[in-house]
Write a protein that holds these residues in place. Structure first.
Motif, mmCIF file in Angstrom:
data_model
loop_
_atom_site.group_PDB
_atom_site.id
_atom_site.type_symbol
_atom_site.label_atom_id
_atom_site.label_comp_id
_atom_site.label_asym_id
_atom_site.label_seq_id
_atom_site.Cartn_x
_atom_site.Cartn_y
_atom_site.Cartn_z
ATOM 1 N N UNK A 160 -3.376 4.204 -13.911
ATOM 2 C CA UNK A 160 -2.328 5.236 -13.978
ATOM 3 C C UNK A 160 -1.041 4.823 -13.263
ATOM 4 N N UNK A 161 -1.213 4.035 -12.189
ATOM 5 C CA UNK A 161 -0.009 3.562 -11.470
ATOM 6 C C UNK A 161 0.858 2.720 -12.415
ATOM 7 N N UNK A 162 0.204 1.816 -13.145
ATOM 8 C CA UNK A 162 0.991 0.928 -14.022
ATOM 9 C C UNK A 162 1.390 1.668 -15.311
ATOM 10 N N UNK B 60 -10.074 -4.378 -12.283
ATOM 11 C CA UNK B 60 -9.204 -3.725 -11.297
ATOM 12 C C UNK B 60 -8.597 -2.423 -11.823
ATOM 13 N N UNK B 61 -8.646 -2.249 -13.136
ATOM 14 C CA UNK B 61 -7.929 -1.154 -13.789
ATOM 15 C C UNK B 61 -8.357 0.236 -13.292
ATOM 16 N N UNK B 62 -9.644 0.414 -13.008
ATOM 17 C CA UNK B 62 -10.134 1.761 -12.665
ATOM 18 C C UNK B 62 -10.325 1.937 -11.156
ATOM 19 N N UNK B 63 -9.879 0.958 -10.392
ATOM 20 C CA UNK B 63 -9.984 1.077 -8.930
ATOM 21 C C UNK B 63 -8.775 1.829 -8.389
ATOM 22 N N UNK C 170 0.827 -1.212 0.000
ATOM 23 C CA UNK C 170 0.000 0.000 0.000
ATOM 24 C C UNK C 170 0.861 1.262 0.000
ATOM 25 N N UNK C 171 1.912 1.260 0.839
ATOM 26 C CA UNK C 171 2.730 2.478 0.908
ATOM 27 C C UNK C 171 3.597 2.649 -0.341
ATOM 28 N N UNK C 172 3.716 1.587 -1.156
ATOM 29 C CA UNK C 172 4.511 1.744 -2.379
ATOM 30 C C UNK C 172 3.634 2.171 -3.571
ATOM 31 N N UNK C 173 2.297 2.287 -3.336
ATOM 32 C CA UNK C 173 1.394 2.715 -4.425
ATOM 33 C C UNK C 173 0.813 4.084 -4.076
ATOM 34 N N UNK C 174 0.748 4.973 -5.039
ATOM 35 C CA UNK C 174 0.178 6.306 -4.801
ATOM 36 C C UNK C 174 -1.346 6.188 -4.634
ATOM 37 N N UNK C 175 -1.875 6.503 -3.427
ATOM 38 C CA UNK C 175 -3.300 6.279 -3.179
ATOM 39 C C UNK C 175 -4.216 7.167 -4.021
ATOM 40 N N UNK C 176 -3.660 8.241 -4.587
ATOM 41 C CA UNK C 176 -4.503 9.156 -5.383
ATOM 42 C C UNK C 176 -4.552 8.772 -6.862
ATOM 43 N N UNK C 177 -3.826 7.727 -7.221
ATOM 44 C CA UNK C 177 -3.822 7.322 -8.636
ATOM 45 C C UNK C 177 -4.604 6.018 -8.816
#
Ligand code: SF4
Length: 324
Positions: free
Chosen positions: A115-117, A146-149, A104-111
């Motif tokens: 967009x993360x990938x 999962x793409x738009x979550x 969780x802390x390695x993924x930007x929670x606002x994206x």
């Protein structure tokens, strides 16, 4: 697995300077990694095992040059990368990715997951980004839904799959996996380990797997290096380490976890006394001598060399033969 090391480190050191007090002039060094050498073949998994403070995570980060090494050499596909200027290193750095303990802390929670990938793909100017993101999601067992979550809308195991998919986006060859399953439930751990194993088979990935969990290490690794206070105490294949451990520290670690090993019944049970000493003030000689049930005078006076007890099985102890 194919021949030839992808990664080789020689006498790697990472020292962090510190002052004993605010007003002290004298700078001392915390020797987090102190003379570590090993190589990892293409398609192979080497596990780095040890207690907190053993230097395993710092070793992984120094190889990635997230920390600049204090000494020693790092080779990637035979090319020395230790002192490579930042710009030149950037291309090689893309082929080396890191997966962290807490997804969780390695993924930007606002994206969004998309967009993360997509972020590294945009940097590489990849076309048809959505198709490529979907391909990556499917390669880690996720799907279009999962793409738009957002990261907080999916489970811990799914977050770790997303972190892996993002790492795979740049077509890496080498992954440093820093306790990648230790924050997950046991049932999810097995799924992530299977995923990592299958990805390695498919893409011939090379892994440095950092863990304190010996059952996980036994399952996933080809070779194992046992670290203590910044040094490798024993290194060998998974069979050599788990079925014929030679270093007292390895033997104690193995006896403290419920891994069935019928050979161990012949041996006296060993107990690890006390805490790991502070790396700010490590013991002289053999760093393990303050806790070792076999320690003799020489152990506090002289650091032991490595003894090769069988092919590729190295042990750093003055009394390997005696303890068999
Ligand atoms: Fe124990 Fe001495 Fe061997 Fe170190 S060198 S592991 S203290 S017996």
């Amino acid at each position: 697995m194919t021949d030839g090391p992808l990664i080789r480190v020689e006498n790697l050191k990472k020292y962090f300077p510190f002052k004993e007090s605010l007003f002290s002039r004298k700078v001392k060094y915390l020797k987090a990694v102190d003379g570590v050498s090993f190589s990892i073949k293409k398609g192979e998994t080497l596990a780095l095992v040890g207690e907190t403070g053993s230097g395993k995570t710092t070793t992984g980060r120094t190889i990635m040059r997230l920390y600049e090494p204090t000494g020693g050499k790092i080779y990637f596909e035979g090319k020395k990368i230790t002192k490579l200027p930042k710009k030149k290193f950037q291309k090689i750095r893309m082929q080396m990715q890191m997966i962290y303990q807490d997804p969780y802390s390695s993924l930007n929670p606002r994206m969004s997951i998309l967009n993360i990938i997509a972020e590294p793909l945009r940097q590489l100017k990849v076309e048809n980004i959505e198709d490529r993101v979907l391909e990556l999601l499917e390669s880690v067992g996720l799907s279009k839904e999962h793409m738009y979550k957002y990261p907080d809308e999916i489970s811990g195991g799914q977050q770790q799959r997303v972190a892996i998919a993002r790492a795979l986006a740049v077509n890496p060859k080498f992954l440093v996996l820093d306790e990648p399953t230790s924050a997950l439930d046991v049932s999810v751990q097995a799924q992530i380990l299977n995923l990592l194993e299958n990805l390695q088979k498919d893409k011939n990935f090379t892994y440095l797997f950092i863990s304190h969990d010996l059952s996980v290490v036994r399952y996933i690794s080809h070779r194992v290096a046992i670290m203590y206070l910044g040094k490798v105490m024993e290194i060998g294949t998974v069979e050599q380490i788990f079925e014929n451990p030679q270093h007292p520290y390895t033997r104690i670690l193995l006896e403290s976890v419920p891994i069935p090993d019928p050979k161990d019944r012949r041996r006296k049970k060993l107990v690890l006394p006390g805490e790991i000493p502070s790396p700010l003030n490590p013991p002289s000689g053999c760093p393990f001598h303050t806790r070792c049930p076999f320690a003799k005078d020489i152990c506090s006076e002289k650091e032991p060399d490595y003894v090769e007890v069988e092919n590729g099985h190295l042990v750093k102890c003055h009394f390997v033969e005696v303890m068999k």
